[in-house]
Design a protein around this motif. Structure first.
Motif, PDB file in Angstrom:
ATOM      1  N   PHE A   6      -6.650   3.452  -6.446  1.00  0.00           N
ATOM      2  CA  PHE A   6      -6.110   4.090  -5.253  1.00  0.00           C
ATOM      3  C   PHE A   6      -4.621   3.813  -5.054  1.00  0.00           C
ATOM      4  N   CYS A   7      -4.173   2.617  -5.336  1.00  0.00           N
ATOM      5  CA  CYS A   7      -2.786   2.254  -5.070  1.00  0.00           C
ATOM      6  C   CYS A   7      -2.108   1.556  -6.248  1.00  0.00           C
ATOM      7  N   PRO A   8      -2.080   2.166  -7.424  1.00  0.00           N
ATOM      8  CA  PRO A   8      -1.356   1.528  -8.535  1.00  0.00           C
ATOM      9  C   PRO A   8       0.118   1.375  -8.176  1.00  0.00           C
ATOM     10  N   SER A   9       0.684   0.250  -8.518  1.00  0.00           N
ATOM     11  CA  SER A   9       2.041  -0.074  -8.078  1.00  0.00           C
ATOM     12  C   SER A   9       3.103   0.743  -8.800  1.00  0.00           C
ATOM     13  N   ILE A  10       4.162   1.058  -8.075  1.00  0.00           N
ATOM     14  CA  ILE A  10       5.353   1.595  -8.713  1.00  0.00           C
ATOM     15  C   ILE A  10       6.032   0.465  -9.476  1.00  0.00           C
ATOM     16  N   ASP A  11       6.984   0.807 -10.319  1.00  0.00           N
ATOM     17  CA  ASP A  11       7.676  -0.195 -11.110  1.00  0.00           C
ATOM     18  C   ASP A  11       8.776  -0.880 -10.302  1.00  0.00           C
ATOM     19  N   ALA A  12       9.116  -2.077 -10.740  1.00  0.00           N
ATOM     20  CA  ALA A  12      10.243  -2.804 -10.164  1.00  0.00           C
ATOM     21  C   ALA A  12      11.257  -3.077 -11.262  1.00  0.00           C
ATOM     22  N   ASN A  13      12.535  -3.112 -10.898  1.00  0.00           N
ATOM     23  CA  ASN A  13      13.591  -3.472 -11.837  1.00  0.00           C
ATOM     24  C   ASN A  13      13.675  -4.994 -11.960  1.00  0.00           C
ATOM     25  N   LYS A  14      14.434  -5.462 -12.927  1.00  0.00           N
ATOM     26  CA  LYS A  14      14.533  -6.906 -13.180  1.00  0.00           C
ATOM     27  C   LYS A  14      15.104  -7.662 -11.991  1.00  0.00           C
ATOM     28  N   ASP A  15      15.926  -6.979 -11.178  1.00  0.00           N
ATOM     29  CA  ASP A  15      16.536  -7.662 -10.038  1.00  0.00           C
ATOM     30  C   ASP A  15      15.632  -7.650  -8.804  1.00  0.00           C
ATOM     31  N   GLY A  16      14.418  -7.099  -8.961  1.00  0.00           N
ATOM     32  CA  GLY A  16      13.484  -7.064  -7.837  1.00  0.00           C
ATOM     33  C   GLY A  16      13.527  -5.780  -7.029  1.00  0.00           C
ATOM     34  N   THR A  22       0.819  -1.213   0.000  1.00  0.00           N
ATOM     35  CA  THR A  22       0.000   0.000   0.000  1.00  0.00           C
ATOM     36  C   THR A  22       0.852   1.262   0.000  1.00  0.00           C
ATOM     37  N   LEU A  23       2.096   1.145   0.449  1.00  0.00           N
ATOM     38  CA  LEU A  23       2.995   2.299   0.473  1.00  0.00           C
ATOM     39  C   LEU A  23       3.820   2.415  -0.804  1.00  0.00           C
ATOM     40  N   MET A  24       3.829   1.369  -1.603  1.00  0.00           N
ATOM     41  CA  MET A  24       4.598   1.367  -2.843  1.00  0.00           C
ATOM     42  C   MET A  24       3.724   1.843  -4.006  1.00  0.00           C
ATOM     43  N   SER A  25       3.213   3.049  -3.881  1.00  0.00           N
ATOM     44  CA  SER A  25       2.322   3.616  -4.894  1.00  0.00           C
ATOM     45  C   SER A  25       2.465   5.129  -4.903  1.00  0.00           C
ATOM     46  N   GLN A  26       2.138   5.722  -6.037  1.00  0.00           N
ATOM     47  CA  GLN A  26       2.097   7.183  -6.138  1.00  0.00           C
ATOM     48  C   GLN A  26       0.653   7.682  -6.145  1.00  0.00           C
ATOM     49  N   TYR A  27      -0.300   6.786  -5.905  1.00  0.00           N
ATOM     50  CA  TYR A  27      -1.720   7.128  -5.737  1.00  0.00           C
ATOM     51  C   TYR A  27      -2.252   7.984  -6.885  1.00  0.00           C
TER      52      TYR A  27
END
Length: 532
Positions: free
Chosen positions: A50-60, A19-24
């Motif tokens: 409400f909480c679309p996810s931020i992106d992750a890199n290939k290494d997680g 829920t915190l890994m978003s830019q809302y």
């Protein structure tokens, strides 16, 4: 730039719940959606709107991370840990970063048990389990966490919820750090990495300015800390008990640059951005104006946001608010927004529990200051997202009536007013949290007033926001429909309020739908229009 997945895992994994890994969606008051309960709307819709996810890199690793997490990352890297030992991971990709070499899993938490003011308000009204609580537990229960058993270290604003030994033991938490972490985390992490005993509960003291590190990678929403602490001393709040300090303009601009290189506009964060470099509670006009001028004028910056401001500071320096608006060219947008606290309209409760909130003025002037601050904000196209507290210790009907009167006087101003239920914390640890089931007639009326105000203005604000947003039209309309759905689900809470005043809302709605009712009582017109 980013390495491949480590099969054996990173020694130290830093993360935060989903829920915190978003830019809302870039809309500040949608951040309150992180406090919602599961089941209110479908999960897919919740995470999209409400909480679309931020992106992750290939290494997680997380492309962006909460500002506090980035500070901990920098502190570790500045004090002996190597870059290939520490990773800030996206919570959905822990399988790529946790392995047999992982010694520490550190989680930044805002509301791990779902008992914070905003979250407990949602859960009491709508039932269900808070997303924040569910997603925190999901990390703790991750198969690789259970398999490799790294030391679990928790930090962040929600640390106070985990002070109890039994709670930590039940959750399998090894250490909780409450307060500022930079001065205490290094020996804790070193001991954990060397299989040595670690202290289960640590209270981090305010650190000197020169010990607050520069972030090394971008933050979520481009949040940049410009000051730490508050010093106003409100009993109900933990951040305000900390010592107030401001970071240098040079430090701030370096973090602006780091975020800009990742394509993120800066959001200036402190408990009150208008108090930057102030000595005491009188606004330092030159310093604040210079801050905004320098940040806005930094090459590549075309937009600047803020997190919080105090209404007493707005009242203290209307010319500063006006000049900031000029610098940021606020008139070119639908509006400019930030969060602020009203808390109560009662001068008595202000004096007894939060006298610092009104400084440099007197407690008895609070309602007047709030109204005039809202006028100043309105004149400059600022939209306050305001909170107030229902159920403060010692609150009487006359105090609630003072708050109701204040909300009535604010009705003409474009704003959000979020009623939050009192939660036992800070200087009120020995008090009982508010329970909506035991609410009085006056408390219901106050909740009803705030909810009605926010429902009506939210529809206007959402339309204006999505009209000026780069998001596609389908997403914009989906957000509006979602909000309307949630408004309809709020009927149960509103019904209780209305029943207290002998308003038969269900019958009125039915009669209106069937064409039997041609005259609707004025007090119900606004709310009926928002929930039908």
């Amino acid at each position: 730039m980013f390495g491949k997945t480590k099969k054996d895992g990173y020694k130290v994994v830093l993360t935060a719940n989903r829920t915190l890994m978003s830019q809302y969606n870039g809309l500040i008051f949608l951040g309150f959606g992180a406090c919602m309960t599961k089941g209110l709307i479908p999960d897919s819709l919740y995470y999209n709107i409400f909480c679309p996810s931020i992106d992750a890199n290939k290494d997680g690793s997380a492309v962006k991370a909460p500002s506090g997490t980035r500070k901990i990352e920098s502190t570790l890297l500045n004090n002996g840990f190597k870059e290939d030992e520490v990773i800030v991971a996206h919570p959905d990709h822990l399988d790529k970063v946790i392995g047999e070499n992982t010694k520490v899993l550190s989680i930044t938490e805002f509301d791990p048990l779902g008992v914070g003011p905003a979250t407990s308000t949602f859960t009491q009204l709508f039932g269900g389990e808070a997303y924040m609580k569910a997603k925190f537990k999901e990390i703790l229960d991750h198969p690789l966490v259970q398999k490799y058993k790294p030391k679990i270290i928790i930090g962040g604003p929600g640390g106070w919820q985990l002070e109890d030994n039994q709670v930590r033991e039940n959750l399998g938490i090894d250490c909780v750090i409450i307060g500022e972490g930079e001065g205490v985390i290094n020996p804790v992490f070193e001991n954990a990495c060397n299989d040595k005993e670690i202290i289960p509960l640590i209270h981090g003291k305010p650190v000197p300015i020169d010990e607050i590190p520069l972030i090394k990678k971008p933050t979520i929403d481009g949040v940049i800390e410009i000051a730490r602490g508050c010093g106003r001393g409100c009993k109900f709040c933990n951040p305000t008990l900390q010592r107030y300090r401001c970071l240098s303009l040079e430090h701030i601009l370096k973090e602006v640059d780091i975020n800009l290189k990742a394509g993120i506009r800066p959001i200036l964060h402190s408990e009150d951005v208008l108090r930057y470099k102030a000595k005491g509670f009188t606004v330092n006009k030159e310093a604040v104006i210079d801050l905004f001028r320098q940040v806005r004028g930094y090459p590549g910056v075309d937009e600047v946001g803020i997190s919080h401001f105090a209404l007493s500071s707005v009242y203290n320096a209307p010319d500063v608010v006006e000049e900031i608006s000029n610098i940021l060219e606020v008139d070119k947008n639908a509006w400019f927004s930030g969060q602020t606290g009203i808390e109560t309209g009662s001068p008595r409760l202000i004096k007894d529990n939060m006298a610092g909130k009104v400084k440099p003025y007197k407690s008895e002037d609070w309602p007047y200051i709030v109204e005039n601050a809202f006028q100043i904000l309105s004149d400059n196209n600022w939209v306050p997202v305001s909170t107030l507290i229902i159920g403060l210790p010692g609150e009487k009907d006359e105090d609630i009536q003072s708050t109701i009167d204040l909300i009535d006087n604010l009705s003409e101003f474009k704003s959000i007013i979020v009623p939050l239920f009192f939660v036992s914390q800070g200087g009120f640890k020995d008090k009982n949290s508010f329970n909506f089931k035991n609410s009085t007639k006056k408390e219901c009326e106050l909740f009803f007033k705030c909810w009605s105000h926010s429902l009506s203005w939210s529809k206007v604000l959402l339309k204006e926001y999505f009209d000026m947003s780069d998001d596609n039209i389908i997403k914009a309309r989906l957000a509006e429909k979602t909000f309307s759905y949630i408004a309809n689900r709020s009927n149960k809470a509103l019904d209780k309020c209305l029943d207290e005043y002998d308003y038969n809302l269900p019958r009125i709605l039915q009669a209106a739908e069937e064409g039997e009712l041609t005259i609707i009582p004025k007090p119900l017109q606004a709310i009926i229009s928002t929930i039908t």
